[in-house]
Design a protein around this motif. Structure first.
Motif, PDB file in Angstrom:
ATOM      1  N   VAL A  18       0.848  -1.194   0.000  1.00 21.48           N
ATOM      2  CA  VAL A  18       0.000   0.000   0.000  1.00 21.48           C
ATOM      3  C   VAL A  18       0.882   1.242   0.000  1.00 21.48           C
ATOM      4  O   VAL A  18       1.476   1.596   1.023  1.00 21.48           O
ATOM      5  N   PRO A  19       0.995   1.947  -1.116  1.00 20.54           N
ATOM      6  CA  PRO A  19       1.734   3.214  -1.139  1.00 20.54           C
ATOM      7  C   PRO A  19       0.926   4.299  -0.426  1.00 20.54           C
ATOM      8  O   PRO A  19      -0.269   4.469  -0.679  1.00 20.54           O
ATOM      9  N   LEU A  64       6.276   4.389   1.817  1.00 17.23           N
ATOM     10  CA  LEU A  64       6.314   5.828   1.593  1.00 17.23           C
ATOM     11  C   LEU A  64       7.627   6.165   0.890  1.00 17.23           C
ATOM     12  O   LEU A  64       8.699   5.733   1.316  1.00 17.23           O
ATOM     13  N   VAL A  65       7.532   6.919  -0.184  1.00 13.90           N
ATOM     14  CA  VAL A  65       8.720   7.317  -0.942  1.00 13.90           C
ATOM     15  C   VAL A  65       9.028   8.776  -0.653  1.00 13.90           C
ATOM     16  O   VAL A  65       8.223   9.661  -0.948  1.00 13.90           O
ATOM     17  N   HIS A  66      10.196   9.014  -0.064  1.00  9.16           N
ATOM     18  CA  HIS A  66      10.631  10.383   0.177  1.00  9.16           C
ATOM     19  C   HIS A  66      11.162  10.954  -1.136  1.00  9.16           C
ATOM     20  O   HIS A  66      11.997  10.362  -1.806  1.00  9.16           O
ATOM     21  N   SER A  67      10.644  12.108  -1.493  1.00 13.63           N
ATOM     22  CA  SER A  67      11.095  12.767  -2.719  1.00 13.63           C
ATOM     23  C   SER A  67      11.138  14.254  -2.446  1.00 13.63           C
ATOM     24  O   SER A  67      10.144  14.847  -2.012  1.00 13.63           O
ATOM     25  N   LEU A  76       4.814   6.874   9.212  1.00 15.71           N
ATOM     26  CA  LEU A  76       4.736   5.459   8.831  1.00 15.71           C
ATOM     27  C   LEU A  76       4.468   4.587  10.047  1.00 15.71           C
ATOM     28  O   LEU A  76       3.618   3.683  10.009  1.00 15.71           O
ATOM     29  N   THR A  77       5.181   4.837  11.114  1.00 15.42           N
ATOM     30  CA  THR A  77       5.012   4.050  12.337  1.00 15.42           C
ATOM     31  C   THR A  77       3.595   4.199  12.884  1.00 15.42           C
ATOM     32  O   THR A  77       2.954   3.206  13.270  1.00 15.42           O
ATOM     33  N   ALA A  78       3.089   5.429  12.919  1.00 20.49           N
ATOM     34  CA  ALA A  78       1.740   5.680  13.425  1.00 20.49           C
ATOM     35  C   ALA A  78       0.690   5.032  12.532  1.00 20.49           C
ATOM     36  O   ALA A  78      -0.303   4.467  13.023  1.00 20.49           O
TER      37      ALA A  78
END
Length: 305
Positions: free
Chosen positions: A8-9, A39-42, A68-70
């Motif tokens: 799941v993005p 999650l992709v950091h950009s 992400l953790t939450a």
């Protein structure tokens, strides 16, 4: 065959989190299935961060990691997370291959860090490049999180091409062996207009004999497909419609039949060269009020341009 990994993005937005309830519902039908939040950091394009760049980037990455953790804690169950760098579309496609994702569940668009908009480009990229089932969810315009979806009634539009039935196998796997929905097979016959005399301001209506034959062929195909599905224990209904706008007919049927899911093969008659630029599939995805399961078969008609 059970699903093992559901990717799941997400991007930090309520829009993207519209994919979480359907992902949770699918995972519940597969014992031991893991939901992998990615999650992709950009870095935001066109923004000059100057000397503060490294510090701001580090702070943004820390916020993304905390998010992400939450999100994983809120989702519950068997959850993994992945925090990546790069261009979201290509990076997510690579991640799906790396983690062996059996299904990708994602919103059709989202809003990332510092106002980045996906605008469908990420979903578009994945549909073009992945030979894996993709469940697309259209977010609520107000960003409200949808409730748990129901997949008890599923609409499957079919066209004359053999490839259009390929989604049925993907549908069976995604829903799981214990779930037996009612499958509504739909064929939309487009009236073929004849060529009028030169200078006439209108087209000649379709030949009724041709239209009758098109409907007969469509009905025979649906009857044969329905018989195979019933043999596998599914409840099946069939519908043949005549409509000049197939996408509108599919959407109207989805609403009238109160389905919870639409399942389509991305390549149908003729082998589309562009998946999400004005095609029937694109129009359905952009307007469908329920999730849409897409399957892109391999082969000459399944390879995106």
């Amino acid at each position: 065959m059970t699903l093992r990994t559901i990717m799941v993005p997400i991007d930090g937005s309520a829009f993207a989190e519209a994919a979480l309830p359907p992902a949770r519902a699918v995972a519940a039908a597969h014992a031991g299935a893991v939901v992998r939040l990615v999650l992709v950091h950009s870095a935001p394009s066109g923004v000059a961060l100057g000397a503060e760049g490294p510090r701001l980037t580090a702070e943004l990455r820390d916020r993304e990691e905390a998010y992400l953790t939450a999100a994983a804690e809120r989702l519950g169950g068997l959850v993994e997370t992945a925090h990546l760098d790069g261009d979201p579309g290509p990076e997510l496609a690579l991640e799906a291959e790396r983690c062996g994702a059996d299904l990708v569940v994602m919103a059709t668009h989202g809003r990332g860090a510092m106002g980045r908009f996906w605008l469908g480009s990420v979903a578009d990229h994945l549909v073009r490049h992945l030979h894996r089932p993709i469940l697309l969810v259209r977010p609520d315009p107000d960003g409200a999180t949808p409730g748990r979806p129901s997949f008890e009634r599923v609409l499957v539009p079919l066209d004359p091409s053999p490839d259009s039935e390929a989604v049925l196998q993907a549908l069976s796997r995604v829903l799981g062996a214990d779930r037996a929905p009612t499958v509504i097979l739909l064929s939309v016959v487009e009236p073929v207009l004849g060529v009028g005399e030169p200078g006439l301001p209108f087209a000649v209506p379709a030949d009724p004999a041709i239209l009758t034959e098109q409907r007969r062929v469509a009905e025979e195909r649906l009857v044969a497909t329905a018989a195979r599905l019933r043999g596998a224990g599914l409840r099946v209904e069939t519908t043949v419609l005549t409509a000049a706008r197939p996408a509108a007919a599919i959407l109207e049927t989805a609403i009238d039949q109160e389905v919870g899911l639409v399942a389509m093969t991305t390549h149908g008659e003729g082998g589309l060269q562009r998946l999400l630029l004005g095609s029937v599939t694109d129009k359905v995805i952009r307007a469908c009020p329920v999730p849409v399961l897409l399957w892109r078969p391999s082969g000459p008609n399944g390879d995106a341009a």
